[in-house]
Design an enzyme around this catalytic site. Structure first.
Site, PDB file in Angstrom:
ATOM      1  N   CYS A  10     -11.186  18.470  16.425  1.00 31.26           N
ATOM      2  CA  CYS A  10     -10.338  17.314  16.109  1.00 31.26           C
ATOM      3  C   CYS A  10     -10.265  17.098  14.602  1.00 31.26           C
ATOM      4  O   CYS A  10     -11.255  17.256  13.898  1.00 31.26           O
ATOM      5  CB  CYS A  10     -10.907  16.087  16.805  1.00 31.26           C
ATOM      6  SG  CYS A  10     -10.139  14.548  16.303  1.00 31.26           S
ATOM      7  N   CYS A  14     -12.075  12.833  12.144  1.00 30.51           N
ATOM      8  CA  CYS A  14     -13.298  12.478  11.410  1.00 30.51           C
ATOM      9  C   CYS A  14     -13.738  13.674  10.577  1.00 30.51           C
ATOM     10  O   CYS A  14     -13.728  14.798  11.061  1.00 30.51           O
ATOM     11  CB  CYS A  14     -14.430  12.138  12.377  1.00 30.51           C
ATOM     12  SG  CYS A  14     -14.136  10.674  13.352  1.00 30.51           S
ATOM     13  N   ASP A  43       0.196  -3.959  -2.120  1.00 31.96           N
ATOM     14  CA  ASP A  43      -0.558  -3.126  -1.184  1.00 31.96           C
ATOM     15  C   ASP A  43       0.381  -2.036  -0.654  1.00 31.96           C
ATOM     16  O   ASP A  43       0.794  -2.054   0.494  1.00 31.96           O
ATOM     17  CB  ASP A  43      -1.061  -4.031  -0.038  1.00 31.96           C
ATOM     18  CG  ASP A  43      -1.902  -3.297   0.972  1.00 31.96           C
ATOM     19  OD1 ASP A  43      -2.260  -2.128   0.727  1.00 31.96           O
ATOM     20  OD2 ASP A  43      -2.209  -3.889   2.026  1.00 31.96           O
ATOM     21  N   CYS A  50      -4.835   2.333  -0.145  1.00 37.56           N
ATOM     22  CA  CYS A  50      -5.600   3.167   0.794  1.00 37.56           C
ATOM     23  C   CYS A  50      -5.746   4.578   0.238  1.00 37.56           C
ATOM     24  O   CYS A  50      -6.232   5.473   0.924  1.00 37.56           O
ATOM     25  CB  CYS A  50      -4.975   3.165   2.181  1.00 37.56           C
ATOM     26  SG  CYS A  50      -3.299   3.719   2.199  1.00 37.56           S
TER      27      CYS A  50
HETATM   28  N1  SAH Z   1      -0.057  -5.664   3.076  1.00 38.57           N
HETATM   29  C1  SAH Z   1       0.159  -5.303   4.443  1.00 38.57           C
HETATM   30  C2  SAH Z   1       0.888  -3.986   4.619  1.00 38.57           C
HETATM   31  C3  SAH Z   1       0.379  -2.824   3.828  1.00 38.57           C
HETATM   32  S1  SAH Z   1       0.987  -1.243   4.330  1.00 38.57           S
HETATM   33  C4  SAH Z   1      -1.130  -5.317   5.225  1.00 38.57           C
HETATM   34  O1  SAH Z   1      -2.224  -5.353   4.651  1.00 38.57           O
HETATM   35  O2  SAH Z   1      -1.058  -5.307   6.456  1.00 38.57           O
HETATM   36  C5  SAH Z   1       2.312  -0.938   3.253  1.00 38.57           C
HETATM   37  C6  SAH Z   1       3.584  -1.616   3.658  1.00 38.57           C
HETATM   38  O3  SAH Z   1       4.561  -1.270   2.674  1.00 38.57           O
HETATM   39  C7  SAH Z   1       4.168  -1.182   4.999  1.00 38.57           C
HETATM   40  O4  SAH Z   1       4.414  -2.330   5.782  1.00 38.57           O
HETATM   41  C8  SAH Z   1       5.484  -0.481   4.623  1.00 38.57           C
HETATM   42  O5  SAH Z   1       6.510  -0.696   5.577  1.00 38.57           O
HETATM   43  C9  SAH Z   1       5.818  -1.142   3.307  1.00 38.57           C
HETATM   44  N2  SAH Z   1       6.668  -0.374   2.368  1.00 38.57           N
HETATM   45  C10 SAH Z   1       6.670   0.959   2.151  1.00 38.57           C
HETATM   46  N3  SAH Z   1       7.513   1.279   1.156  1.00 38.57           N
HETATM   47  C11 SAH Z   1       8.057   0.110   0.713  1.00 38.57           C
HETATM   48  C12 SAH Z   1       8.997  -0.220  -0.316  1.00 38.57           C
HETATM   49  N4  SAH Z   1       9.531   0.728  -1.107  1.00 38.57           N
HETATM   50  N5  SAH Z   1       9.315  -1.510  -0.495  1.00 38.57           N
HETATM   51  C13 SAH Z   1       8.780  -2.476   0.292  1.00 38.57           C
HETATM   52  N6  SAH Z   1       7.890  -2.229   1.279  1.00 38.57           N
HETATM   53  C14 SAH Z   1       7.526  -0.954   1.484  1.00 38.57           C
END
Ligand code: SAH
Length: 452
Positions: free
Chosen positions: A78, A81, A380, A407
């Site tokens: 897998c 992990c 984020d 991340c």
């Molecule tokens: N802050 C949130 C989501 C983080 S994940 C949490 O902690 O749950 C990153 C997010 O960015 C996703 O929802 C994705 O749809 C969005 N995203 C990706 N590219 C983007 C862009 N160019 N403009 C706006 N949002 C975007």
């Protein structure tokens, strides 16, 4: 010259970004599966990559004291992990070392804090995706993709999943076999059932099942849904997602609700959140709360600020901060997530939050043109990071403080270098282990504007 198929003796020098042990043989980089630094092994070379070779241990000469025998039946095959063979505390040290290396390479003056780990680092995933295939004897199997391939590794239960999720997946496989629902064959582009996605509210215990199918027409649908609900009355909603494209992206555009509302709810830091199948929601609930607290606490919000939550998903950060600021605005490009965020503000009776569906960089540039001001920006972005366009616009709206959650600390550091050129600097990077036993790590950096 290193040969594929050859066996070589090597000492593992360090842990590579992908969680493999890294050894040098004849000046080549060898990524050794499930090897730990300082171990001495005989390694069989299995694959050539652009940047080196992949190998598997055939014999240990010296093992690391932190090695543990893996309690997972499919760990060898897998691809999920990468560090299950290592004591958890030591995994955290490795991850910190990894972040330290990246910071060193970036030349940014950041102190790397110890990685914040979990007390019980198993069963943490609230979302699972499995795929299906027929084995040689014609039996239907469910499993995960093997690393670097699309071969499915069958499994019964996963240590990272909540047990109920695996029970439901097992039932789906049994029912599909019974009702002769064909798994989708990627190569031949034939068959029906591609994937199953399950999401469970950690606090609410609500359970969403998404059946990803290659076609819209679902013969025997009623019988299937009825039988599944009979076995698992705890299921809250069942959605059919149609993905007829030849792609490794799991979800397609079109959806049909087969049972329930098509959404589940969960509670995070005291607010209730509605979550749709396609919306992003952090997979590790407990560590997500730790992460958000770490991100918001150092801002010392006074209640007078306007805060922008960029890449806001279903609005979890914005709504967690809303009680501590004057106004929050969330921007997000996924329509379903924005709809969820708007409902979430309403359902939690939060009146000072607005959500906008737009590309974050585009929204920010327009805000700069309007001369809008944000005191705080929390960003984020996805693993690929943000963009120069977004970062430059952040400087133009004269954000006083910026919190960057990521991340992938590597793309975060790349972006922080751009911020630095524009006068924004942070002191510390806080890694949080949202993904125990994998090679991934989340990180938070608070930056402020340095007045010239
Ligand atoms: N802050 C949130 C989501 C983080 S994940 C949490 O902690 O749950 C990153 C997010 O960015 C996703 O929802 C994705 O749809 C969005 N995203 C990706 N590219 C983007 C862009 N160019 N403009 C706006 N949002 C975007």
């Amino acid at each position: 010259m290193v040969k594929v198929g050859g066996i070589y003796r090597a000492e593992i020098a360090s842990l590579a970004d992908n969680g493999y042990g890294l050894a040098r043989i004849q000046k080549e980089s060898i990524y050794v599966k499930q090897a730990l630094p300082k171990e001495q092994v005989s390694v069989k070379i299995t694959k050539r990559l652009k940047q080196g070779y992949v190998g598997e241990i055939v014999k240990w000469h010296v093992r690391d004291a932190h090695r543990v025998s893996s309690p997972c039946a499919v760990y060898q095959g897998c691809g999920s992990c990468h560090l299950l063979h290592c004591e958890y505390e030591k995994q955290l040290t490795f991850k910190q070392e990894m972040v330290k290396d990246w910071v060193k390479n970036s030349r940014l003056p950041l102190t790397v804090q110890p990685v914040i780990g979990m007390a019980k680092p198993f069963g943490y995933r609230n979302k699972v995706i499995v795929s299906f295939q027929r084995d040689r004897s014609g039996k239907l199997q469910k499993g995960f993709y093997e690393e670097f391939s699309h071969r499915i590794i069958p499994y019964q239960s996963c240590l990272l999943h909540d047990d109920l999720m695996d029970d439901v997946i097992n039932s789906i496989a049994v029912l599909a076999e019974k009702q002769r629902i064909e798994p989708y064959d990627e190569r031949r582009r034939r068959g029906f059932l591609r994937h199953v996605l399950i999401r469970k509210g950690r606090v609410s215990k609500e359970l969403m099942v998404v059946l990803v199918t290659a076609a819209a027409s679902f013969p025997g649908r009623k019988g299937f849904v009825g039988a599944l609900l009979k076995r698992h009355p705890e299921i809250t909603t069942i959605v059919q997602n149609i993905n007829s494209r030849s792609t490794s992206v799991v979800l397609g555009e079109e959806e049909r609700i087969l049972y329930g509302s098509g959404k589940i709810e969960d509670v995070l830091l005291g607010n209730r959140y509605q979550i749709s199948s396609k919306s992003f929601y952090q997979i590790n609930h407990e560590q997500c709360e730790v992460l958000y607290r770490k991100a918001l606490a150092p801002l010392e919000l006074k209640g007078t600020e306007t805060l922008l939550d960029a890449y806001c998903g279903i609005g979890t950060i914005a709504l967690s901060a809303a009680g501590h600021v004057k106004q929050v605005i969330g921007v997000e490009s996924n329509k379903q997530a924005v709809r969820d965020a708007i409902s979430n503000a309403k359902n939690n009776r939060i009146g000072n939050a607005r959500f906008i569906c737009d590309d974050a960089a585009h929204y920010m540039e327009e805000a700069a043109v309007r001369k809008q001001r944000f005191d705080v920006v929390v960003m984020d972005p996805p693993r690929s990071g943000s963009s120069e366009q977004f970062i430059k616009a952040c400087a133009r709206v004269r954000a006083g403080k910026i919190v960057y959650i990521s991340c992938d600390p590597r793309t975060q550091l790349r972006d922080l270098a751009v911020f630095k050129r524009l006068g924004y600097e942070g002191n510390t990077i806080i890694p949080v282990d949202l993904f125990p036993h994998t090679n991934h790590v989340e990180s938070v950096v608070l930056m402020s504007r340095k007045e010239k």
